[in-house]
Write an enzyme that holds these catalytic residues in place. Structure first.
Site, short mmCIF file in Angstrom:
data_model
loop_
_atom_site.label_atom_id
_atom_site.label_comp_id
_atom_site.label_asym_id
_atom_site.label_seq_id
_atom_site.Cartn_x
_atom_site.Cartn_y
_atom_site.Cartn_z
N THR A 73 9.83 27.60 -5.02
CA THR A 73 8.79 26.88 -4.28
C THR A 73 9.38 26.27 -3.00
OG1 THR A 73 8.07 26.23 -6.49
CG2 THR A 73 6.89 25.25 -4.65
N HIS A 132 10.58 37.76 -8.47
CA HIS A 132 11.60 37.35 -9.44
C HIS A 132 12.35 38.55 -10.00
CE1 HIS A 132 10.35 33.23 -9.51
NE2 HIS A 132 9.26 33.38 -10.21
N TYR A 222 21.19 26.71 -4.87
CA TYR A 222 20.29 25.55 -4.89
C TYR A 222 21.10 24.28 -4.67
CZ TYR A 222 16.96 22.20 -7.00
OH TYR A 222 16.12 21.13 -7.23
N GLY A 289 13.91 17.74 -9.57
CA GLY A 289 14.74 18.41 -8.57
C GLY A 289 16.17 17.88 -8.49
P1 A3P Z 1 13.49 20.76 -12.02
O1 A3P Z 1 12.61 21.20 -13.12
O2 A3P Z 1 14.93 20.74 -12.40
O3 A3P Z 1 13.06 19.47 -11.42
P2 A3P Z 1 10.75 27.02 -8.94
O4 A3P Z 1 10.17 26.62 -7.63
O5 A3P Z 1 11.62 28.24 -8.85
O6 A3P Z 1 9.71 27.12 -9.98
O7 A3P Z 1 11.79 25.88 -9.36
C1 A3P Z 1 11.32 24.62 -9.74
C2 A3P Z 1 12.50 23.66 -9.69
O8 A3P Z 1 12.79 23.38 -8.31
C3 A3P Z 1 12.15 22.35 -10.34
O9 A3P Z 1 13.39 21.84 -10.84
C4 A3P Z 1 11.64 21.55 -9.15
O10 A3P Z 1 11.66 20.16 -9.35
C5 A3P Z 1 12.60 21.97 -8.07
N1 A3P Z 1 12.03 21.82 -6.71
C6 A3P Z 1 10.78 22.13 -6.30
N2 A3P Z 1 10.63 21.83 -5.01
C7 A3P Z 1 11.80 21.31 -4.59
C8 A3P Z 1 12.26 20.80 -3.33
N3 A3P Z 1 11.47 20.76 -2.27
N4 A3P Z 1 13.52 20.37 -3.25
C9 A3P Z 1 14.35 20.40 -4.33
N5 A3P Z 1 13.96 20.86 -5.56
C10 A3P Z 1 12.70 21.32 -5.68
#
Ligand code: A3P
Length: 324
Positions: A73, A132, A222, A289
């Protein structure tokens, strides 16, 4: 033992073809199938095959690739803002990210349907898509064209914990009792039995592709994005061939994009909405995050198991490491 899984290009991905594949259930009870060494959720599998067969990449396309819960995201928001900063985002106050979840702005390739190719005619050029699927399973046209691929990789322990929370919040199998316990889920994760897994094959596939052709595949962690997002925003822009000018840097555009795509900014946008035809709640894409959140859930023995696993599985991929 893996079942026979050859198919002709003309196959219609029928139920009988799916029945020839090895089957498993994910930790939350969702059916999965194994195809050419990787696991896929059954609900998305036909679309994965369909997009593989029918998607025609343009040289200017940008493909964002990740394992689920690795920062997809965030990467979508960043790539969209970087690429469109001169047009629809020229006034940062007009950026669609102020009102839309990044998943509505950057589609997944899996949404590509043979009969509806125009859904993919994005108004912007270059087009940006996410996926993915493992590197080896990308559509041939993606690997053969000069389109660019950005891969974000996350420490598997944090990724695992993030998946567990996501599956608890979003029940794909409504009648299922709920996800397996942490121990059982972790066992399956370490065996590589999870959507788009095994994770080590996913990571090493993109890592090796990056080593072979760094101009084609950018590999970012990340954790590095969390440590220095401004540096990584510039790195992405350079890789995509649209570096920030010194005038843009002086105006603070890099910092503005970084801030607009930050966890704090994105998590409040359309937070009561849903993505992917109502499958997932928008707010579940933003939990906390944090880097290293796994330490609040997993034992030192589990971490040690992962450390050993990664050491073995990454042996053929020099330079790929995680802090565990
Ligand atoms: P956590 O569950 O550890 O908080 P994806 O987007 O691949 O589904 O991944 C989701 C993960 O990315 C979640 O991790 C989410 O909180 C984190 N995330 C989403 N947006 C973010 C951002 N702008 N900056 C940092 N982490 C982010």
């Amino acid at each position: 033992m893996e079942k026979k899984q050859e198919r002709n290009e003309d196959d219609d991905f029928s139920e009988s073809f799916l029945q020839t594949l090895e089957q498993q259930t994910n930790w939350d009870g969702s059916p999965m199938v194994k195809y050419r060494g990787s696991w896929y959720l059954k609900i998305f599998f036909r679309s994965v095959l369909s997009s593989h067969k029918h998607f025609k990449a343009r040289d200017s396309d940008i493909i964002l690739s990740t394992l689920p819960k690795s920062g997809t995201t965030w990467l979508k928001a960043l790539a969209f803002s970087i690429v469109n900063r001169g047009t629809i985002c020229c006034d940062i106050g007009q950026n669609p990210l102020l009102t839309c979840n990044p998943h509505t702005l950057v589609p997944f390739l899996v949404m590509f349907e043979e009969n509806n190719p125009h859904e993919f005619d994005q108004p912007t050029d270059p087009r940006i898509f996410a996926t993915h699927v493992p590197f080896k399973a990308l559509a041939d046209s993606i690997r053969e064209s000069t389109c660019k691929i950005i891969y974000v990789c996350r420490n598997p322990l944090d990724q695992f914990i993030s998946i567990c929370h996501f599956l608890t919040e979003n029940k794909l199998e409504k009648d299922h009792a709920g996800p397996l316990g942490l121990d059982e889920s972790f066992d399956m994760f370490c065996e590589g039995t999870h959507p788009y897994g095994p994770f080590w094959e996913h990571m090493t596939g993109y890592w090796n592709a990056h080593l072979e052709n760094p101009g084609k595949v950018l590999f970012i962690k990340y954790e590095d994005m969390q440590e220095d997002i401004v540096f990584n925003v510039k790195k992405i822009a350079d890789f995509l061939g649209c570096p920030f000018s010194s005038e843009e840097e002086e105006r603070g555009i890099v910092e503005e994009i970084s801030k607009m795509c930050s966890f704090q900014s994105l998590k409040n946008v359309d937070k009561n909405g849903y993505s992917f035809n109502g499958l997932f709640k928008n707010n579940t894409f933003f939990r906390n995050g944090r880097v290293g959140d796994w330490t609040n859930y997993l034992t030192p023995a589990m971490a040690e198991r992962m450390k050993k696993l990664v050491e073995i599985k990454f042996q053929g991929s020099p330079g790929l490491t995680f802090k565990i």
